[in-house]
Design a protein around this motif. Structure first.
Motif, PDB file in Angstrom:
ATOM      1  N   GLN A  63     -74.745 -20.156 -19.802  1.00 33.19           N
ATOM      2  CA  GLN A  63     -74.265 -19.939 -18.432  1.00 33.19           C
ATOM      3  C   GLN A  63     -73.935 -21.288 -17.811  1.00 33.19           C
ATOM      4  OE1 GLN A  63     -77.108 -18.276 -15.701  1.00 33.19           O
ATOM      5  NE2 GLN A  63     -75.568 -17.759 -14.176  1.00 33.19           N
ATOM      6  N   THR A  64     -72.785 -21.384 -17.176  1.00 35.41           N
ATOM      7  CA  THR A  64     -72.365 -22.638 -16.573  1.00 35.41           C
ATOM      8  C   THR A  64     -73.324 -23.021 -15.451  1.00 35.41           C
ATOM      9  OG1 THR A  64     -70.102 -21.882 -16.955  1.00 35.41           O
ATOM     10  CG2 THR A  64     -70.383 -23.894 -15.687  1.00 35.41           C
ATOM     11  N   ARG A  65     -73.828 -24.262 -15.518  1.00 34.30           N
ATOM     12  CA  ARG A  65     -74.813 -24.721 -14.536  1.00 34.30           C
ATOM     13  C   ARG A  65     -74.405 -26.059 -13.944  1.00 34.30           C
ATOM     14  NH1 ARG A  65     -80.308 -22.366 -15.721  1.00 34.30           N
ATOM     15  NH2 ARG A  65     -79.899 -20.645 -17.142  1.00 34.30           N
ATOM     16  N   ALA A  66     -74.831 -26.281 -12.698  1.00 38.21           N
ATOM     17  CA  ALA A  66     -74.544 -27.537 -12.010  1.00 38.21           C
ATOM     18  C   ALA A  66     -75.780 -27.998 -11.249  1.00 38.21           C
ATOM     19  CB  ALA A  66     -73.369 -27.373 -11.045  1.00 38.21           C
ATOM     20  N   VAL A  67     -75.902 -29.302 -11.115  1.00 36.06           N
ATOM     21  CA  VAL A  67     -76.986 -29.926 -10.353  1.00 36.06           C
ATOM     22  C   VAL A  67     -76.354 -30.763  -9.252  1.00 36.06           C
ATOM     23  CG1 VAL A  67     -78.878 -31.599 -10.422  1.00 36.06           C
ATOM     24  CG2 VAL A  67     -78.576 -29.977 -12.310  1.00 36.06           C
ATOM     25  N   ILE A  68     -76.901 -30.676  -8.053  1.00 35.66           N
ATOM     26  CA  ILE A  68     -76.422 -31.466  -6.916  1.00 35.66           C
ATOM     27  C   ILE A  68     -77.391 -32.618  -6.680  1.00 35.66           C
ATOM     28  CG2 ILE A  68     -75.955 -31.453  -4.436  1.00 35.66           C
ATOM     29  CD1 ILE A  68     -75.226 -28.470  -4.740  1.00 35.66           C
ATOM     30  N   THR A  69     -76.854 -33.840  -6.614  1.00 36.32           N
ATOM     31  CA  THR A  69     -77.696 -35.006  -6.351  1.00 36.32           C
ATOM     32  C   THR A  69     -77.143 -35.804  -5.171  1.00 36.32           C
ATOM     33  OG1 THR A  69     -76.481 -36.493  -7.852  1.00 36.32           O
ATOM     34  CG2 THR A  69     -78.280 -35.183  -8.804  1.00 36.32           C
ATOM     35  N   PHE A  70     -78.047 -36.499  -4.492  1.00 33.78           N
ATOM     36  CA  PHE A  70     -77.686 -37.414  -3.413  1.00 33.78           C
ATOM     37  C   PHE A  70     -78.330 -38.764  -3.708  1.00 33.78           C
ATOM     38  CE2 PHE A  70     -77.380 -33.249  -1.488  1.00 33.78           C
ATOM     39  CZ  PHE A  70     -76.274 -33.342  -0.647  1.00 33.78           C
ATOM     40  N   ASP A  71     -77.588 -39.843  -3.479  1.00 30.20           N
ATOM     41  CA  ASP A  71     -78.099 -41.187  -3.725  1.00 30.20           C
ATOM     42  C   ASP A  71     -78.496 -41.885  -2.430  1.00 30.20           C
ATOM     43  OD1 ASP A  71     -77.414 -40.602  -6.303  1.00 30.20           O
ATOM     44  OD2 ASP A  71     -76.086 -42.320  -6.587  1.00 30.20           O
ATOM     45  N   ASP A  72     -79.530 -42.681  -2.495  1.00 33.96           N
ATOM     46  CA  ASP A  72     -79.981 -43.626  -1.467  1.00 33.96           C
ATOM     47  C   ASP A  72     -80.982 -43.041  -0.484  1.00 33.96           C
ATOM     48  OD1 ASP A  72     -78.226 -45.425  -2.653  1.00 33.96           O
ATOM     49  OD2 ASP A  72     -76.624 -44.994  -1.209  1.00 33.96           O
ATOM     50  N   GLY A  73     -80.770 -41.806  -0.022  1.00 31.45           N
ATOM     51  CA  GLY A  73     -81.674 -41.226   0.963  1.00 31.45           C
ATOM     52  C   GLY A  73     -81.198 -41.424   2.385  1.00 31.45           C
TER      53      GLY A  73
ATOM     54  N   ALA B 195     -81.474 -29.383  -4.767  1.00 26.68           N
ATOM     55  CA  ALA B 195     -80.828 -30.689  -4.917  1.00 26.68           C
ATOM     56  C   ALA B 195     -81.882 -31.734  -5.240  1.00 26.68           C
ATOM     57  CB  ALA B 195     -80.076 -31.080  -3.647  1.00 26.68           C
ATOM     58  N   CYS B 196     -81.440 -32.816  -5.841  1.00 27.22           N
ATOM     59  CA  CYS B 196     -82.295 -33.971  -6.099  1.00 27.22           C
ATOM     60  C   CYS B 196     -81.790 -35.125  -5.248  1.00 27.22           C
ATOM     61  CB  CYS B 196     -82.259 -34.339  -7.584  1.00 27.22           C
ATOM     62  SG  CYS B 196     -83.282 -35.770  -8.010  1.00 27.22           S
ATOM     63  N   VAL B 197     -82.683 -35.732  -4.472  1.00 35.45           N
ATOM     64  CA  VAL B 197     -82.330 -36.849  -3.598  1.00 35.45           C
ATOM     65  C   VAL B 197     -83.014 -38.105  -4.117  1.00 35.45           C
ATOM     66  CG1 VAL B 197     -82.314 -37.740  -1.238  1.00 35.45           C
ATOM     67  CG2 VAL B 197     -82.161 -35.259  -1.632  1.00 35.45           C
ATOM     68  N   TYR B 198     -82.224 -39.049  -4.599  1.00 37.06           N
ATOM     69  CA  TYR B 198     -82.747 -40.314  -5.103  1.00 37.06           C
ATOM     70  C   TYR B 198     -82.869 -41.295  -3.936  1.00 37.06           C
ATOM     71  CZ  TYR B 198     -81.231 -38.467  -9.662  1.00 37.06           C
ATOM     72  OH  TYR B 198     -81.035 -37.695 -10.787  1.00 37.06           O
ATOM     73  N   VAL B 199     -84.063 -41.856  -3.745  1.00 36.49           N
ATOM     74  CA  VAL B 199     -84.338 -42.614  -2.524  1.00 36.49           C
ATOM     75  C   VAL B 199     -84.794 -44.037  -2.831  1.00 36.49           C
ATOM     76  CG1 VAL B 199     -85.716 -42.678  -0.410  1.00 36.49           C
ATOM     77  CG2 VAL B 199     -85.006 -40.473  -1.368  1.00 36.49           C
ATOM     78  N   THR B 200     -84.146 -45.015  -2.202  1.00 36.48           N
ATOM     79  CA  THR B 200     -84.660 -46.379  -2.195  1.00 36.48           C
ATOM     80  C   THR B 200     -85.729 -46.475  -1.107  1.00 36.48           C
ATOM     81  OG1 THR B 200     -82.988 -47.120  -0.611  1.00 36.48           O
ATOM     82  CG2 THR B 200     -82.460 -47.348  -2.954  1.00 36.48           C
ATOM     83  N   THR B 201     -86.584 -47.477  -1.163  1.00 32.98           N
ATOM     84  CA  THR B 201     -87.735 -47.477  -0.250  1.00 32.98           C
ATOM     85  C   THR B 201     -87.956 -48.778   0.515  1.00 32.98           C
ATOM     86  OG1 THR B 201     -89.043 -47.858  -2.270  1.00 32.98           O
ATOM     87  CG2 THR B 201     -89.069 -45.645  -1.339  1.00 32.98           C
ATOM     88  N   GLU B 202     -87.174 -49.819   0.253  1.00 35.12           N
ATOM     89  CA  GLU B 202     -87.380 -51.081   0.965  1.00 35.12           C
ATOM     90  C   GLU B 202     -87.270 -50.891   2.466  1.00 35.12           C
ATOM     91  OE1 GLU B 202     -85.715 -55.684   0.703  1.00 35.12           O
ATOM     92  OE2 GLU B 202     -84.314 -54.009   0.435  1.00 35.12           O
ATOM     93  N   HIS B 203     -86.358 -50.024   2.896  1.00 33.19           N
ATOM     94  CA  HIS B 203     -86.134 -49.829   4.329  1.00 33.19           C
ATOM     95  C   HIS B 203     -87.330 -49.203   5.030  1.00 33.19           C
ATOM     96  CE1 HIS B 203     -85.233 -45.858   2.682  1.00 33.19           C
ATOM     97  NE2 HIS B 203     -85.479 -45.382   3.882  1.00 33.19           N
ATOM     98  N   LEU B 204     -88.237 -48.558   4.281  1.00 29.65           N
ATOM     99  CA  LEU B 204     -89.415 -47.946   4.903  1.00 29.65           C
ATOM    100  C   LEU B 204     -90.327 -49.003   5.514  1.00 29.65           C
ATOM    101  CD1 LEU B 204     -90.319 -45.247   2.220  1.00 29.65           C
ATOM    102  CD2 LEU B 204     -89.118 -44.905   4.391  1.00 29.65           C
TER     103      LEU B 204
END
Length: 346
Positions: free
Chosen positions: A89-99, A118-127
């Motif tokens: 079955q055709t499948r897709a994943v949604i991702t977001f970069d940076d946060g 969805a998967c959200v990839y997050v950098t953390t220096e800004h925290l």
């Protein structure tokens, strides 16, 4: 043939291919190849015009989800997508970069409407500092300014001077950002430069930062996003850089990112995204040694069962791409053509 003629011919060809069943055939032939889509932020105002590869309009993002639904492409979590690449079955994943903050305020409601994970990839220096993205805001200010020159005086010897804005403003922004980082390593202190630069450019910083459009997620927002059903928070390094000199340097960057995410979300992160899609040959092995289960690149294409999960390909969607071209990509047209060219040695 002019670029306009090529564009018209391309549109005509894709429309004909779809009408004649070419999209459906391509989707069937690539049904066991995982689609991974890459996004960054959702546009509040004019961000998508100046940064079409970083920000996409809400209505265009929703139109993409409509296409996935209409084509019966099942949107799944990254975990499920990697487990079932040969499901038939055709499948897709949604991702977001940076946060980006808009992942929570604008993207999440649309994802919930369609019940899509969805998967959200997050950098953390800004925290640990202020959450505005310095280099993006700086470029925005330069692009919005109507002045012919930028005169900086009294900021820092590394930055002071006169800049000719008739030249490439993207290069000027990159130059200024690199100089600022070298002179002022502390991110929170570097952010203080934005106001005097905005004043020197004759641009309102308050207007530029309106609606938090150039802001990354705060700690409380990251926690809230991580608590949402179907949302997975992934690793993206602490400082948006991935060292390749030694394993120890890379491991330190990853562990700082991992610990910051764990502290904010109370969840362990197992999936990783290469910052700006850049990686070295040793990175996949090093990441595996740290217990990371997958890593996404910015190399376009689909992912077969024999492809490395540490070098996953993605389509970087953008606001300039038409729905027709996007549909061709997720249907598998481009992937089939690339594989055919490789087969023919072209």
């Amino acid at each position: 043939m002019t670029s306009m003629s090529r564009s018209v011919l391309r549109i005509f060809t894709l429309r004909a291919a779809r009408a004649l069943g070419g999209f459906a055939l391509a989707q069937y032939l690539t049904r066991n190849r995982l689609r991974i889509l890459c996004y960054h932020g959702i546009s509040h105002a004019d961000e998508h015009i100046l940064f079409p590869y970083m920000f996409i309009r809400s209505e265009r993002f929703e139109s993409r989800l409509n296409i996935l639904r209409r084509r019966n492409i099942r949107v799944v979590s990254l975990d499920e997508g990697l487990r079932n690449r040969t499901s038939g079955q055709t499948r897709a994943v949604i991702t977001f970069d940076d946060g980006w903050a808009s992942n929570l305020s604008l993207a999440l409601p649309i994802l919930k409407k369609y019940h899509y994970p969805a998967c959200v990839y997050v950098t953390t220096e800004h925290l640990e500092a202020t959450p505005e993205v310095f280099n993006v805001v700086l470029l925005y200010l330069l692009l919005k300014s109507e002045r012919a020159t930028l005169n900086l005086l009294g900021l820092d010897p590394a930055l002071d001077g006169t800049y000719d804005l008739s030249k490439d403003r993207h290069k000027i922004a990159q130059n200024l950002a690199e100089r600022a980082e070298g002179a002022i390593p502390q991110l929170s202190n570097r952010q203080l430069l934005l106001r005097p630069i905005a004043d020197a450019l004759g641009v309102s910083l308050q207007e530029a930062l309106k609606n938090d459009r150039f802001r990354l997620l705060r700690r409380d927002e990251l926690k809230e996003l991580g608590e949402q059903e179907g949302i997975d928070i992934g690793l993206h390094t602490h400082t948006h850089r991935l060292p390749d000199s030694t394993f120890e340097a890379m491991a330190s960057e990853i562990e700082r990112n991992r610990q910051a995410l764990q502290n904010a979300t109370q969840r362990d992160a197992h999936h990783f995204c290469y910052p700006s899609g850049l990686y070295s040959t040793q990175h996949p092995q090093w990441l595996r040694a740290l217990g990371i289960q997958s890593a996404t690149t910015c190399v376009p294409g689909l992912n077969g069962s024999n492809d490395s999960v540490m070098l996953l390909k993605r389509y970087l969607d953008n606001d300039c791409t038409s729905d027709l071209v996007f549909e061709a990509q997720v249907a598998g047209i481009h992937d089939l053509l690339q594989r055919l060219r490789r087969l023919l040695g072209g």
